[in-house]
Design a protein around this motif. Structure first.
Motif, PDB file in Angstrom:
ATOM      1  N   ILE A 175      49.570  54.144  73.171  1.00 29.48           N
ATOM      2  CA  ILE A 175      48.881  53.232  72.243  1.00 29.48           C
ATOM      3  C   ILE A 175      48.954  53.775  70.824  1.00 29.48           C
ATOM      4  CG2 ILE A 175      46.665  52.188  71.653  1.00 29.48           C
ATOM      5  CD1 ILE A 175      45.971  52.282  74.647  1.00 29.48           C
ATOM      6  N   TYR A 176      48.787  55.098  70.683  1.00 26.92           N
ATOM      7  CA  TYR A 176      48.922  55.714  69.362  1.00 26.92           C
ATOM      8  C   TYR A 176      50.351  55.535  68.838  1.00 26.92           C
ATOM      9  CZ  TYR A 176      49.430  59.286  65.765  1.00 26.92           C
ATOM     10  OH  TYR A 176      49.702  59.933  64.583  1.00 26.92           O
ATOM     11  N   GLY A 177      51.322  55.817  69.685  1.00 27.77           N
ATOM     12  CA  GLY A 177      52.718  55.778  69.255  1.00 27.77           C
ATOM     13  C   GLY A 177      53.173  54.413  68.811  1.00 27.77           C
ATOM     14  N   VAL A 178      52.663  53.361  69.449  1.00 30.94           N
ATOM     15  CA  VAL A 178      53.109  52.013  69.120  1.00 30.94           C
ATOM     16  C   VAL A 178      52.455  51.487  67.840  1.00 30.94           C
ATOM     17  CG1 VAL A 178      51.403  50.545  70.314  1.00 30.94           C
ATOM     18  CG2 VAL A 178      53.821  49.879  70.289  1.00 30.94           C
ATOM     19  N   SER A 179      51.341  52.107  67.430  1.00 31.65           N
ATOM     20  CA  SER A 179      50.591  51.556  66.292  1.00 31.65           C
ATOM     21  C   SER A 179      50.448  52.501  65.104  1.00 31.65           C
ATOM     22  CB  SER A 179      49.182  51.158  66.756  1.00 31.65           C
ATOM     23  OG  SER A 179      48.480  52.282  67.250  1.00 31.65           O
ATOM     24  N   LYS A 180      50.482  53.806  65.318  1.00 30.57           N
ATOM     25  CA  LYS A 180      50.165  54.760  64.257  1.00 30.57           C
ATOM     26  C   LYS A 180      51.311  55.705  63.905  1.00 30.57           C
ATOM     27  CE  LYS A 180      45.813  53.582  63.651  1.00 30.57           C
ATOM     28  NZ  LYS A 180      45.329  53.084  62.352  1.00 30.57           N
ATOM     29  N   ASP A 181      52.484  55.464  64.458  1.00 26.47           N
ATOM     30  CA  ASP A 181      53.579  56.401  64.273  1.00 26.47           C
ATOM     31  C   ASP A 181      54.515  56.002  63.134  1.00 26.47           C
ATOM     32  OD1 ASP A 181      54.292  58.863  65.150  1.00 26.47           O
ATOM     33  OD2 ASP A 181      55.511  58.199  66.819  1.00 26.47           O
ATOM     34  N   GLU A 188      56.394  53.295  62.688  1.00 26.53           N
ATOM     35  CA  GLU A 188      57.677  52.734  63.090  1.00 26.53           C
ATOM     36  C   GLU A 188      57.571  51.222  63.276  1.00 26.53           C
ATOM     37  OE1 GLU A 188      60.671  54.247  63.871  1.00 26.53           O
ATOM     38  OE2 GLU A 188      60.050  56.292  63.388  1.00 26.53           O
ATOM     39  N   ASN A 189      58.524  50.482  62.721  1.00 30.40           N
ATOM     40  CA  ASN A 189      58.608  49.041  62.953  1.00 30.40           C
ATOM     41  C   ASN A 189      59.519  48.754  64.145  1.00 30.40           C
ATOM     42  OD1 ASN A 189      56.976  48.092  60.790  1.00 30.40           O
ATOM     43  ND2 ASN A 189      58.640  48.521  59.357  1.00 30.40           N
ATOM     44  N   GLY A 190      59.177  47.706  64.886  1.00 32.02           N
ATOM     45  CA  GLY A 190      59.997  47.304  66.027  1.00 32.02           C
ATOM     46  C   GLY A 190      60.118  48.375  67.079  1.00 32.02           C
ATOM     47  N   ALA A 191      59.045  49.131  67.267  1.00 34.07           N
ATOM     48  CA  ALA A 191      59.090  50.257  68.204  1.00 34.07           C
ATOM     49  C   ALA A 191      58.798  49.782  69.625  1.00 34.07           C
ATOM     50  CB  ALA A 191      58.077  51.318  67.790  1.00 34.07           C
ATOM     51  N   ASP A 192      59.740  50.032  70.524  1.00 36.46           N
ATOM     52  CA  ASP A 192      59.519  49.764  71.941  1.00 36.46           C
ATOM     53  C   ASP A 192      59.022  51.036  72.607  1.00 36.46           C
ATOM     54  OD1 ASP A 192      60.392  47.168  71.733  1.00 36.46           O
ATOM     55  OD2 ASP A 192      62.450  47.619  72.334  1.00 36.46           O
ATOM     56  N   ILE A 193      57.972  50.906  73.402  1.00 41.85           N
ATOM     57  CA  ILE A 193      57.485  52.031  74.188  1.00 41.85           C
ATOM     58  C   ILE A 193      57.478  51.610  75.651  1.00 41.85           C
ATOM     59  CG2 ILE A 193      55.546  53.564  74.651  1.00 41.85           C
ATOM     60  CD1 ILE A 193      54.929  53.687  71.792  1.00 41.85           C
ATOM     61  N   PRO A 194      58.546  51.919  76.389  1.00 39.51           N
ATOM     62  CA  PRO A 194      58.559  51.612  77.817  1.00 39.51           C
ATOM     63  C   PRO A 194      57.810  52.675  78.607  1.00 39.51           C
ATOM     64  CG  PRO A 194      60.660  52.544  77.165  1.00 39.51           C
ATOM     65  CD  PRO A 194      59.837  52.434  75.913  1.00 39.51           C
ATOM     66  N   LEU A 195      57.018  52.221  79.565  1.00 38.41           N
ATOM     67  CA  LEU A 195      56.333  53.102  80.511  1.00 38.41           C
ATOM     68  C   LEU A 195      57.124  52.997  81.806  1.00 38.41           C
ATOM     69  CD1 LEU A 195      52.641  52.117  79.670  1.00 38.41           C
ATOM     70  CD2 LEU A 195      54.054  53.904  78.642  1.00 38.41           C
ATOM     71  N   LEU A 196      57.769  54.086  82.199  1.00 41.88           N
ATOM     72  CA  LEU A 196      58.826  54.016  83.202  1.00 41.88           C
ATOM     73  C   LEU A 196      58.491  54.775  84.474  1.00 41.88           C
ATOM     74  CD1 LEU A 196      60.848  54.887  80.243  1.00 41.88           C
ATOM     75  CD2 LEU A 196      61.853  53.081  81.622  1.00 41.88           C
ATOM     76  N   ALA A 197      59.005  54.250  85.573  1.00 40.80           N
ATOM     77  CA  ALA A 197      58.856  54.913  86.860  1.00 40.80           C
ATOM     78  C   ALA A 197      59.975  54.444  87.780  1.00 40.80           C
ATOM     79  CB  ALA A 197      57.489  54.613  87.475  1.00 40.80           C
ATOM     80  N   ASN A 198      60.057  55.088  88.940  1.00 37.64           N
ATOM     81  CA  ASN A 198      61.097  54.734  89.891  1.00 37.64           C
ATOM     82  C   ASN A 198      60.872  53.350  90.489  1.00 37.64           C
ATOM     83  OD1 ASN A 198      63.527  55.802  90.957  1.00 37.64           O
ATOM     84  ND2 ASN A 198      62.560  56.032  92.951  1.00 37.64           N
ATOM     85  N   SER A 199      59.632  52.890  90.488  1.00 36.13           N
ATOM     86  CA  SER A 199      59.301  51.552  90.983  1.00 36.13           C
ATOM     87  C   SER A 199      58.375  50.863  89.977  1.00 36.13           C
ATOM     88  CB  SER A 199      58.602  51.629  92.343  1.00 36.13           C
ATOM     89  OG  SER A 199      57.323  52.223  92.209  1.00 36.13           O
ATOM     90  N   MET A 200      58.399  49.540  89.977  1.00 40.78           N
ATOM     91  CA  MET A 200      57.530  48.800  89.056  1.00 40.78           C
ATOM     92  C   MET A 200      56.057  49.045  89.379  1.00 40.78           C
ATOM     93  SD  MET A 200      57.177  47.002  86.411  1.00 40.78           S
ATOM     94  CE  MET A 200      58.806  46.369  86.003  1.00 40.78           C
ATOM     95  N   LYS A 201      55.743  49.227  90.646  1.00 42.91           N
ATOM     96  CA  LYS A 201      54.348  49.489  91.040  1.00 42.91           C
ATOM     97  C   LYS A 201      53.828  50.754  90.369  1.00 42.91           C
ATOM     98  CE  LYS A 201      51.392  50.237  95.093  1.00 42.91           C
ATOM     99  NZ  LYS A 201      51.356  50.351  96.575  1.00 42.91           N
ATOM    100  N   GLN A 202      54.651  51.802  90.349  1.00 41.02           N
ATOM    101  CA  GLN A 202      54.236  53.051  89.714  1.00 41.02           C
ATOM    102  C   GLN A 202      54.181  52.898  88.198  1.00 41.02           C
ATOM    103  OE1 GLN A 202      53.277  55.868  91.264  1.00 41.02           O
ATOM    104  NE2 GLN A 202      52.903  56.913  89.319  1.00 41.02           N
ATOM    105  N   ALA A 203      55.157  52.173  87.626  1.00 34.62           N
ATOM    106  CA  ALA A 203      55.176  51.970  86.172  1.00 34.62           C
ATOM    107  C   ALA A 203      53.940  51.234  85.691  1.00 34.62           C
ATOM    108  CB  ALA A 203      56.442  51.213  85.774  1.00 34.62           C
ATOM    109  N   ARG A 204      53.450  50.318  86.515  1.00 35.74           N
ATOM    110  CA  ARG A 204      52.287  49.532  86.106  1.00 35.74           C
ATOM    111  C   ARG A 204      50.994  50.348  86.138  1.00 35.74           C
ATOM    112  NH1 ARG A 204      53.092  44.134  85.018  1.00 35.74           N
ATOM    113  NH2 ARG A 204      50.842  44.095  84.656  1.00 35.74           N
TER     114      ARG A 204
END
Length: 581
Positions: A136-142, A144-160
């Motif tokens: 949340i900090y990185g997407v708003s206070k860093d 950067e414009n047009g910054a994508d922050i993906p939260l990644l895992a081996n499965s979508m269940k874990q990523a969520r």
């Protein structure tokens, strides 16, 4: 600052917040905060780098205020969604991790030093909460414009899990709720056209990312680099991209985690320099500490905060009576690598012991035994030369061939191209591996070494054997049954346990050694299946877990083991040297 008898840290007279990163490092190095040896090395690295500031060969400086900004933001706005917490207060180790990653910057550009960071801690350390807040900090206070922050895992269940925690934080904070737009599958920060999204290896939108910060959760589950490589390739337009891998130990001993973990050990031990990757590797140092609760804080730096020591002791006493639960506890709560599964041939620590490197120049003219495993011509084919050494060790020079058609299909996520680049594997044009390639390999090697005998599994080997014999090689069939292979399996295992199998080598004229990761992968893929007479027979652990290189080695070892222990003139038994062969 004091430490109680339970290992829980009691902090007194802490410095100002922007100095906590360095304060933590100092306390760890002084021994006032209990930490594992690898965390101690990470703290020493920080303190050493502070002294390097201003030198010509070190362009980085530590800005405590920059390092503290995300911490201040998390503590002010990010409330955990689980538990009865009014405010999130980061602990000393979290100040060190977040403060280091965000605080070290280039002295001229003020852009971040670290492009990647591996945070390796046991379960229940509050990592999901802290990393969600950092996103949340990185997407708003860093900045950067047009910054994508993906939260990644081996499965979508874990990523969520990460994503849902971040979304819950936004929802719980009136200040964040006003500034962010939360949808089912994305959190948008419209001011800078930036967003946070959950992504997994099977996500369809991966190639369109413009990654600013990526958070990889539980990379111990990753079998290959596919997801990691996609994200690395998506950060090219960013000024200060950051990839954070946060994970516990796991059972996938040939995946990215073990590679990154070992790279981290090399960096922290100053085997080779890497100024752009941060490592925090928290685990127990020794199996003896499994029954020393005062040492458990090494893997559990949040002990006494998000975990109660008495609960953990009670859980361990119960888990250690059941082998499967014991292994899981050791892996997840002590953050200690154990066997890939109950049938694995060797565990991580045993494989790691066999890390010596031999100079091939020293073996010129030495006698050896060859072995090959043809498998299917459309699949892996492997061959090796095994050298018994006068130290009681063996050296294995291994090579593999694979048809180009299989590489192009790439349905197994095996890094063929990387292995080929390292000289460990040859990609053959066409649809199958012609036997001439194996024949020519033995012929070429016979110009450098004295190949006494070539051993083989008779299946599919008739033509190649006749070709080798016509050239002048002696061959010996190895029947693939328990009576032949069982003793060789047991002897090989003892050699590995004693750290006496060498498979890394240095080519003549080369500065860097060749680490035979392909052979190590073969070894890790082996499981043992005892027959009715308790003879151990090797099998692969799954459809895509190849063991062809191990099979070739096992064939050669059925003969090498006979030559390594022979009766002397007095009737005693002892090792023989190469010169005695």
């Amino acid at each position: 600052m004091t430490i109680s008898s339970t290992g829980i840290i009691q902090v007194l007279n802490k410095p100002s917040p922007d100095l906590l990163t360095t304060w933590y490092a100092e306390q760890v190095v002084k021994g006032k905060i209990i930490a594992g040896k690898d965390v101690v090395l990470a703290c020493k690295r920080h303190l050493k780098d502070l002294k390097r500031q201003g030198t010509d060969d070190f362009p980085w400086v530590f800005d405590g205020e920059k390092g503290h900004r995300p911490i201040r933001f998390i503590e002010k706005y990010c409330k955990p969604s689980k538990g009865n917490y009014k405010q999130l207060i980061l602990q000393g180790w979290q100040h060190f991790v977040i403060g280091s990653i965000f605080g070290w910057v280039h002295k001229d550009t003020e852009l971040r030093r670290f492009r990647e960071g591996l945070i390796f801690v046991a379960r229940k350390q509050g990592k999901t909460t802290v990393i969600s807040g950092a996103s949340i900090y990185g997407v708003s206070k860093d900045g950067e414009n047009g910054a994508d922050i993906p939260l990644l895992a081996n499965s979508m269940k874990q990523a969520r899990l990460l994503f849902d925690e971040a979304k819950a934080m936004v929802k719980a904070s009136p200040n964040l709720k006003k500034r962010f737009r939360s949808l089912r599958d994305a959190i948008h920060f419209d001011k800078t056209f930036s967003k946070i999204e959950p992504q997994a290896s099977d996500s369809e939108k991966l190639d369109g990312l413009n990654t600013h910060i990526a958070i990889f959760d539980e990379i111990h589950e990753y079998k290959d680099y596919k997801l990691i490589n996609v994200i690395k390739n998506s950060r090219g337009s960013r000024d200060q991209p950051l990839l954070i891998y946060i994970t516990t130990a796991g059972y996938q001993l040939d995946g990215p985690l073990v590679d990154y973990y070992e790279q981290g050990l090399d960096v922290l031990n100053e085997v080779y320099p890497d100024e752009r990757t941060f490592y925090y590797l928290a685990s127990l140092d020794d199996e003896k500490e499994f029954d020393q609760p005062e040492m458990w804080i090494k893997a559990n730096p949040n002990l006494g905060v998000s975990i109660k020591l008495e609960d953990m002791v009670e859980e361990w006493e119960k888990a250690k009576r059941v082998p499967a639960e014991r292994n899981d506890f050791i892996t997840k709560r002590f953050n200690f690598f154990v066997k890939a599964n109950e049938q694995s041939f060797l565990d991580y620590e045993t494989i790691k012991k066999n890390n010596k490197v031999i100079d091939l120049e020293t073996l010129k003219g030495a006698q050896c035994i060859g072995g090959f495993d043809l498998s299917d011509s459309e699949d892996f084919t492997s061959a090796c030369l095994e050298f018994p050494l006068d130290t009681g060790e063996v050296f294995v020079l291994s090579h593999t061939w694979i048809p180009e058609k299989k590489v192009i299909a790439d349905n197994e996520n095996i890094p063929y191209r990387e292995y080929a680049k390292d000289g460990l594997l040859t990609i053959i044009p066409g649809e199958y591996v012609k036997k001439e390639y194996i024949h020519d390999w033995f012929v070429e090697k016979s110009k450098e070494y004295a190949i006494e005998l070539i051993t083989y599994d008779p299946a599919k080997a008739f033509g190649l054997v006749k070709s080798l014999e016509s050239y002048g090689f002696k061959t010996e069939v190895v029947r693939q049954g328990a009576l032949t292979l069982g003793p060789a399996v047991d002897d090989v295992k003892e050699l590995f346990i004693d750290g006496k199998v060498i498979f890394n080598y240095k080519q003549p004229g080369s500065e860097e050694p060749t680490k035979n990761d392909l052979f190590r992968w073969y070894i890790n893929n082996v499981k043992i299946k005892p027959d009715s007479n308790r003879n151990n027979l090797p099998q692969k652990q799954g459809k895509y877990r190849k063991i062809d290189g191990f099979a070739a080695f096992l064939n050669s070892h059925t003969e090498v083991m006979k030559r390594m222990v022979e009766p002397k003139g007095s009737g005693t038994v002892g090792f023989i040297s190469i010169s005695d062969l």
